[in-house]
Design an enzyme around this catalytic site. Structure first.
Site, PDB file in Angstrom:
ATOM      1  CD  GLU A 160      -3.251  -1.638   2.155  1.00 13.56           C
ATOM      2  OE1 GLU A 160      -2.666  -0.478   3.351  1.00 13.56           O
ATOM      3  OE2 GLU A 160      -3.165  -2.551   2.283  1.00 13.56           O
ATOM      4  CD  GLU A 265      -4.738  -7.808   1.355  1.00 17.02           C
ATOM      5  OE1 GLU A 265      -5.492  -6.423   2.268  1.00 17.02           O
ATOM      6  OE2 GLU A 265      -3.626  -7.369   1.867  1.00 17.02           O
TER       7      GLU A 265
HETATM    8  O1  G3I Z   1      -4.689  -7.452  19.429  1.00 19.69           O
HETATM    9  C1  G3I Z   1      -5.206  -6.200  19.878  1.00 19.69           C
HETATM   10  C2  G3I Z   1      -6.218  -6.746  21.190  1.00 19.69           C
HETATM   11  O2  G3I Z   1      -4.808  -7.330  21.762  1.00 19.69           O
HETATM   12  C3  G3I Z   1      -6.462  -5.285  21.144  1.00 19.69           C
HETATM   13  O3  G3I Z   1      -7.463  -5.640  22.819  1.00 19.69           O
HETATM   14  C4  G3I Z   1      -7.701  -5.246  20.151  1.00 19.69           C
HETATM   15  C5  G3I Z   1      -8.908  -3.721  20.753  1.00 19.69           C
HETATM   16  O4  G3I Z   1      -9.064  -3.065  19.387  1.00 19.69           O
HETATM   17  O5  G3I Z   1      -6.767  -4.702  18.734  1.00 19.69           O
HETATM   18  C6  G3I Z   1      -6.336  -5.843  18.869  1.00 19.69           C
HETATM   19  O6  G3I Z   1      -5.356  -5.747  17.903  1.00 19.69           O
HETATM   20  C7  G3I Z   1      -6.050  -5.276  16.915  1.00 19.69           C
HETATM   21  C8  G3I Z   1      -5.660  -6.782  15.241  1.00 19.69           C
HETATM   22  O7  G3I Z   1      -5.982  -6.157  13.949  1.00 19.69           O
HETATM   23  C9  G3I Z   1      -5.663  -7.565  15.646  1.00 19.69           C
HETATM   24  O8  G3I Z   1      -7.199  -8.320  15.844  1.00 19.69           O
HETATM   25  C10 G3I Z   1      -6.144  -3.989  15.686  1.00 19.69           C
HETATM   26  O9  G3I Z   1      -6.288  -3.377  16.404  1.00 19.69           O
HETATM   27  C11 G3I Z   1      -6.648  -4.146  14.883  1.00 19.69           C
HETATM   28  O10 G3I Z   1      -6.374  -2.544  13.947  1.00 19.69           O
HETATM   29  C12 G3I Z   1      -6.322  -5.141  13.498  1.00 19.69           C
HETATM   30  O11 G3I Z   1      -6.588  -4.912  12.201  1.00 19.69           O
HETATM   31  C13 G3I Z   1      -5.929  -5.870  10.588  1.00 19.69           C
HETATM   32  C14 G3I Z   1      -5.595  -4.661  10.218  1.00 19.69           C
HETATM   33  O12 G3I Z   1      -5.175  -5.358   8.874  1.00 19.69           O
HETATM   34  C15 G3I Z   1      -4.368  -3.784  10.738  1.00 19.69           C
HETATM   35  O13 G3I Z   1      -3.902  -3.924  11.057  1.00 19.69           O
HETATM   36  C16 G3I Z   1      -7.122  -6.343  10.102  1.00 19.69           C
HETATM   37  O14 G3I Z   1      -7.450  -7.326  11.399  1.00 19.69           O
HETATM   38  C17 G3I Z   1      -6.698  -7.381   9.208  1.00 19.69           C
HETATM   39  O15 G3I Z   1      -7.424  -7.708   8.455  1.00 19.69           O
HETATM   40  C18 G3I Z   1      -5.972  -5.721   8.631  1.00 19.69           C
HETATM   41  O16 G3I Z   1      -5.882  -6.572   7.069  1.00 19.69           O
HETATM   42  C19 G3I Z   1      -5.118  -5.592   6.364  1.00 19.69           C
HETATM   43  C20 G3I Z   1      -4.214  -6.191   5.596  1.00 19.69           C
HETATM   44  O17 G3I Z   1      -3.305  -6.347   6.164  1.00 19.69           O
HETATM   45  C21 G3I Z   1      -3.203  -5.136   4.702  1.00 19.69           C
HETATM   46  N1  G3I Z   1      -4.706  -4.530   3.900  1.00 19.69           N
HETATM   47  C22 G3I Z   1      -6.003  -4.024   3.944  1.00 19.69           C
HETATM   48  C23 G3I Z   1      -6.581  -5.361   5.404  1.00 19.69           C
HETATM   49  C24 G3I Z   1      -7.599  -4.718   5.676  1.00 19.69           C
HETATM   50  O18 G3I Z   1      -7.576  -4.103   6.208  1.00 19.69           O
END
Ligand code: G3I
Length: 371
Positions: A160, A265
């Site tokens: 990205e 994805e």
């Molecule tokens: O692990 C913490 C947990 O300890 C905490 O209690 C909770 C509360 O918010 O958050 C948890 O972390 C979250 C993590 O996912 C694991 O579930 C983050 O907040 C959340 O922002 C994160 O979201 C991920 C997102 O990327 C941001 O990095 C999504 O799971 C994941 O599906 C998404 O994947 C991305 C690809 O990497 C790149 N392309 C877009 C795609 C969708 O956004």
């Protein structure tokens, strides 16, 4: 005494029934067709894996994943915030488990991702010099990519880096390292991971302006004599609005550059949203209409979702000579990030399997695309 005996017998009966129903659904899961087998002559079929799945907390889920998918991408655990939490500290525990998972179940792993502006370690916020960003960038790629060389099949080296209009996103890497950071990331990855395929990955890069920016990036990397093996189109689309023409045009244009094309994805959102794409920084405010299907997906939407997936897979098969992998962003609807983005706590239905791993109409349409 009699009452106590009765209670114990009832509890045993309940447990027995629960076990029987588990066995029943496990046996059912073995009778449905397998995506990985169905498409084995065409392209790899992947999924994103979360912590519980990598930890194999539920043996039925593990068996289900191993039967349906032959490629996997870690949804979060290889992102820099998690794998490189301190300047000199790396945490390889989950990534190592993922490698073992892949080996055990004959699933190829795509590392995701080395250089991304999001989910960066917290210490980056305290860095304000080119030298330190450069040091982080170099150490991160060298350490992580070399550790997993020959263990992961491929890396999303850069994720990205582009804006919607095809210009470079104003990330911390662009700010301190300049336009060439993408080429430099591939150069470092190529040195650290000679046995690993190297990809550029983005969302909306099937759209003409962003595609043009992506093509420029790929040309630039190649012109510098650096290796890039493929391009990932993430494929976060919306029901009833799949840009099939742009997707086909992109497959052709990217393949013409001599790189492999992947859908990395894939999911199809069925909930209301007023923008397209997957910028994790973008959010929406909840209102009375924002979670319209809390208990079940209406038939009309289910049918449209199935038709969309069918059209996509027909297109993928038409260009199977150029496409090497199609990865879904999650195993079942319950796992999807779309339940929490861009609004938390919604009920989304973007994948081929429902919350109990049961195939949806879309699954059967996809399977039927293979003659
Ligand atoms: O692990 C913490 C947990 O300890 C905490 O209690 C909770 C509360 O918010 O958050 C948890 O972390 C979250 C993590 O996912 C694991 O579930 C983050 O907040 C959340 O922002 C994160 O979201 C991920 C997102 O990327 C941001 O990095 C999504 O799971 C994941 O599906 C998404 O994947 C991305 C690809 O990497 C790149 N392309 C877009 C795609 C969708 O956004």
């Amino acid at each position: 005494m009699l009452l106590k005996k009765l209670a114990i017998t009832t509890r045993t009966a309940v447990l027995l029934l629960a076990n029987l129903s588990l066995l029943h659904s496990a046996a059912l899961a073995q009778t449905i067709p397998s995506l990985r087998d169905t498409f084995k002559k065409d392209f790899g079929i992947g999924t994103a894996l979360n912590n519980a799945q990598i930890n194999e907390t539920n043996p039925q889920t593990t068996a289900f994943i191993a039967r349906q998918f032959n490629m996997a991408t870690p949804e979060n655990i290889m992102k820099s915030a998690l794998i490189h939490p301190g300047w000199d500290t790396y945490d390889f525990e989950m990534a190592d488990k993922l490698i073992a998972f892949g080996k055990k179940h004959d699933i190829k792993i795509n590392g995701h991702t080395l250089i991304w502006h999001s989910q960066l370690p917290a210490f980056i916020r305290g860095i304000h010099s080119k030298d330190s960003i450069q040091t982080f960038f170099t150490n991160h790629i060298k350490t992580v990519a070399s550790r997993y060389d020959g263990k992961v099949f491929s890396w999303d080296v850069v994720n990205e880096a582009l804006n919607e209009d095809g210009t470079m996103r104003k990330s911390v890497f662009l700010q301190y390292l300049g336009d060439d950071f993408v080429t430099e990331a591939f150069r470092l990855a190529q040195q650290a991971a000679p046995k690993t395929e190297l990809y550029y990955n983005d969302y909306n890069n099937e759209q003409p302006k962003k595609r043009a920016g992506c093509i420029d990036l790929i040309r630039k990397i190649k012109a510098a004599g650096v290796r890039i093996d493929g391009v990932g189109i993430q494929g976060h689309w919306h029901v009833g609005r799949i840009p099939l023409k742009d997707i086909e045009e992109s497959i052709l244009q990217y393949a013409a550059l001599g790189v492999k094309v992947m859908f990395t994805e894939l999911d199809i959102e069925v909930l209301p949203r007023n923008f397209q794409g997957a910028d994790v920084g973008q959010r929406m405010t909840a209102n009375a209409q924002s979670n319209p299907y809390p208990t079940a997906l209406p038939d009309s939407v289910q049918t449209q979702l199935a038709a969309d997936y069918e059209a996509l897979f027909k297109l993928f098969l038409k260009h199977k000579d150029k496409i090497t992998r199609v990865t879904f962003w999650g195993v079942n609807d319950g796992d999807s990030w779309l339940n929490n983005w861009p609004i938390r706590g919604r009920t989304s239905y973007p994948l081929l399997f429902d919350r109990k791993d049961q195939p949806k109409p879309a699954f059967y349409k996809v399977i039927a695309t293979v003659k």
